[in-house]
Every structure is written in structure tokens, then in C-alpha cells.
Design a protein around this motif. Sequence first.
Motif: not given
Lengths: 296, 296
Positions: A146, A161-164, A81, A148, A117-121, A73, A69
Motif C-alpha cells: 500500500h 493518500r494511500t494507493f493499493l 489514528y 503512502k 469522516a475517516l478518509a485515509d490512514v 485493531r 501494525m
Amino acid sequence: MSEPARLIGVDWGTSNLRVMRIAEGGRVLDSRSDPRGAGGLSQDAFLPVLQDVAADWLTQDLPVLCSGMAGARGRWREMPYLPCPAGIEDLAAAVASPQDAPGVRLVPGVAVFENGALADVARGEETQVFGLDALEDALVVAPGTHSKWIRTRRGGIDGLRTFLTGELFAAVRKGTILGAGMGDPGGDDDAFARGVGRALNDPAPTAALFSVRVEGLAGRLSTESAADYLSGLLIGAEVAAQADMNDRPVILIGAAPLCRRYAAALAQGGFQNVRVADAASATAQGLWRIREVLSR
Amino acid sequence: MSEPARLIGVDWGTSNLRVMRIAEGGRVLDSRSDPRGAGGLSQDAFLPVLQDVAADWLTQDLPVLCSGMAGARGRWREMPYLPCPAGIEDLAAAVASPQDAPGVRLVPGVAVFENGALADVARGEETQVFGLDALEDALVVAPGTHSKWIRTRRGGIDGLRTFLTGELFAAVRKGTILGAGMGDPGGDDDAFARGVGRALNDPAPTAALFSVRVEGLAGRLSTESAADYLSGLLIGAEVAAQADMNDRPVILIGAAPLCRRYAAALAQGGFQNVRVADAASATAQGLWRIREVLSR
């Protein structure tokens, strides 16, 4: 005589910093941790913190590579990314230094774009993935705040894919009626398995969450076991969403107790080839391999 | 001369109490509210609170019918959950009085059993459902802290499903990184519609939640609009889970701003016949109809 260090590796997470002396081949010789994570640091605080933690290591004229991290930003220096599919050469080609630390190079993150379009990071996990072996058509799962799920292909990162999950677990426990009296998960494997089972059979997690209350009303779930059931529901929701990939091998990287639960949930979801890898070693190995590409 | 009251109706929710003087036919003549909801009252506190709020009404020798959480476990008197399908006659046959108030009758809740096991419950909404008209193969949706989707059939309650939506929205906003700087929803219909759209196309709500962050990173979602997008995601998850019933008419009962959002989400999910009913009137009408059955 001890083995010489060839790289200083930095893993700068949101809430934790780890600096490693890394030998030829990626082995960690020494490691230091510090609670000053990137989430709480302004741009000009990174270099002083790093020097505070490892000034003696930084004087040895070794390359310094930093993942995580610090490249987000508003942090040390915003790193892009890279779009998936991304290989280790792409990562190495995109490293860059913060203005105040030309000897430090930050590793970029990876991203999924859908229709442009940005969909996941992800940031940090890309380095760990490249530190693992046998990455042909696998899933690398990094559970946590999060979670991944990273798909690999031909040695590169194909998508993610990210899950919270972790954050949602904490928020539900703290902020809803379901959490009343709830302790920590880990004590009741059967309640966990029932939560996973419910999630695998119910495609509506926000309805499944209410079942924590119904199970309690029905006398089938004690307050002590409710955290395990809730954990099962949320981890199970991840497995359910990825169940179409259960023919792939899975490599879990993360804390041992959490990986043990994911392994159980993955088995319930039909994943048959699951192994656990050490996260710190994967980071060090990944940084080492990026260094190797850079020195070619 | 004013119309005489024929029934004292009590709607005792978790966090609010409403007492109504109800005329022949179910019309509300007068209504009083009090913040002493059932959630905070011990068993012996209910009667004194009711007398404190409406002692003058209780002396008029009128029947008193009470729906809602006064009948929950550990409250005034625990009332059973009647299994679905349940008709108004079943509800009327099961009313019972608290030990300290023989003149008051509590309405039971309703429950869904699957393979003999308790699977979902409602208290209070059953009375509202019976206060509505035209209940043939409809869906009654009561949005809120715990949103209830109640299926009707032949004038009775056929089944129901609870979603944790309202509580989950509050917990995610307060307890996760997604909520940083987030305000109240209601200002950006477009962001709401995008959240609904995402939920309708993504069967994994715990992954969809992370999109709040990705949309922000991508510059497509401002902090001001994030609450609307999140609201859309969670309400959309309900609609997605019930989309196989979108040939049914829907009656929404609840607060007007919330019903407006549900109506928009339902339209996005292909529901074409949606109307909004007044919740307080529905409760009064439902209590009146139960009284009519009881006086036959």
C-alpha cells in the motif's frame, strides 16, 4: 568501548518484525529481524515473540518504543489514528503500553478526516516521516503493498493518500489474463517508462490496464517486458494523481529497486527534486526523536 | 408448419459456444450452448466441436456465420480487426472461412487506431452492435470480464474503449486484503451507490480502492456489503471515464443483474437515456443483417 544503547526500537510490520538497539542520536547499533509479522499474531503472542527475538536486550532497563501494525485493531493493543495535521509532540503524547508489557510503548498511527469522516490512514510511516530531515512542504512517498504519499508542513504531517499499487500489481499478475506468462518487473526500463507515460496521459487506470493486452496484440510488448509496463501503469497512476504537487521536494523511503522506479516515474511526471532515504534508518531516527520528546 | 431456418448463427466466446437456428428477419428458432469456448480450443478442434454440437443443423445447406473469439489469434482462423469507423458493409466484405470449413464464415473484429497504432480491440461485440436498432450517436455498453464501451455514428462503429472491470473485480477480491471475507455483490444497493459516488468524485481508482479498507475501519462498511461497494468503485470508474458522453443514449447488452447495476451507475453519472437489450437476440440479429448484406 562501544557506544551504549539508549533505546530499543521495534518496527512491527504486517509481515515482518525488526528490533533495533539504538544509540544516542538515533544511530542503529544492532538490528534483528523475524518473520513473525503482526498480521499473523493474536494479542497474547506479541510479548512472547518480542522476548524470543530480543530477551537479552529487553533486560537492560532501556525504554522500548514500537511503531507499526502492533497497534492495529485486534493486535497487541489498538492505538488510535491521530488526525492530521499531526506533529511529533502529538505522537509522543499519545503513546500507550499494552496491558501485558508496561515497559513497551506503542506509537499511534495518523489519519485524514474529511468532513469529520475517516478518509485515509497510515501506521508506521508516521514514525519514519519524523525521522527524516528537511520536511518543509515535502512529500514523503513510501512505496509498497500500500503506497503512502504523505504531505508534510511545518515539520508535521499535513495529510496523506494511500494507493493499493503493490497489492494490485500482484493481484492483476496472478488473477487476470494480463498476467499470463508475466515475469518479474525490473528488466526493461523502456517498457516501464511507456507504462508511466500511458498512465500520465490516461486518467482511467482500469481502461489503461487493458492496454497491456493491446500492446501485446500489436507486437509492441513482449511477455518478458509486460511486467515492467504494468508496473509503470500502476506507479504512473500514483504520480498522475499527485502531479499537482510536482513543485514539492519528494523523499522516497523503501526498497532500493522500487525507489529507483518511483524516482524515474516521478521525473516523468515533472517532479524535479527527488531523493531516496533509508527506511530502517528513518524508523530508528523517528523512534529516537519520539523518545526525546517523551524524556523532556 | 414451423418457420424455416435461413441461417446458422454461431457465437463463439472465450468460455462458451452458442449455436442458433435463425429465421428470416433474425429471429432465433432454436439455440444450443456448450462449454467448449474458443479459449481452450486448438485450431483443428473447432470444426469437430461445432459438428458435435450441431451436426444435424449443419447438413441443411444453410449459410453459417460465426462471430467472437473463433477469429482470435491462434484459434480457428485469425481474422483481422477492422479499423473504426466501421460499417456493417465493411464487416460483411471481410468475412472469411477457416481452411477446414469452407461453409463457415467468420466475422472480423473491430479496432481503434491512434496515430496509426493499435489502441483498442473488440471481437463479438461488433456483431451485437449491428443487431441493435437506433444507433445514431449512441453508446453500446457490454459489461463483463472486459467491459466494452462502443460509440456509434451514422449506423457504424465509431470507436470503443475497454475496461478491465470484471477481471479486476475478481482479482482484487481474490488476491488482496480488501477481499478478506468478501462475498458476492448484489445485496446492498446503497453500498454500491456509495462506491459509484466515490469513483465519480475521485479520479484515482487505485487510491479509491484503498477506501474499501478505510470504510471498513471506520465502521461504515460491513464485510457483507464490501463486494457491492467494490463493484460500485470499479463500475463507477468506467462511468467517470466516459461521463463526458452522458448526453448520449446508452444501450446495455449483457446479463440482467449486471445491466441493472450499470443502469444505476449510469444514472448516477448523469446518463439519462439508458435501455437494456438482450445480448443473444442482438447477436442473432447482427449475424442476420451481415447475411443480408452478403446475399445482396
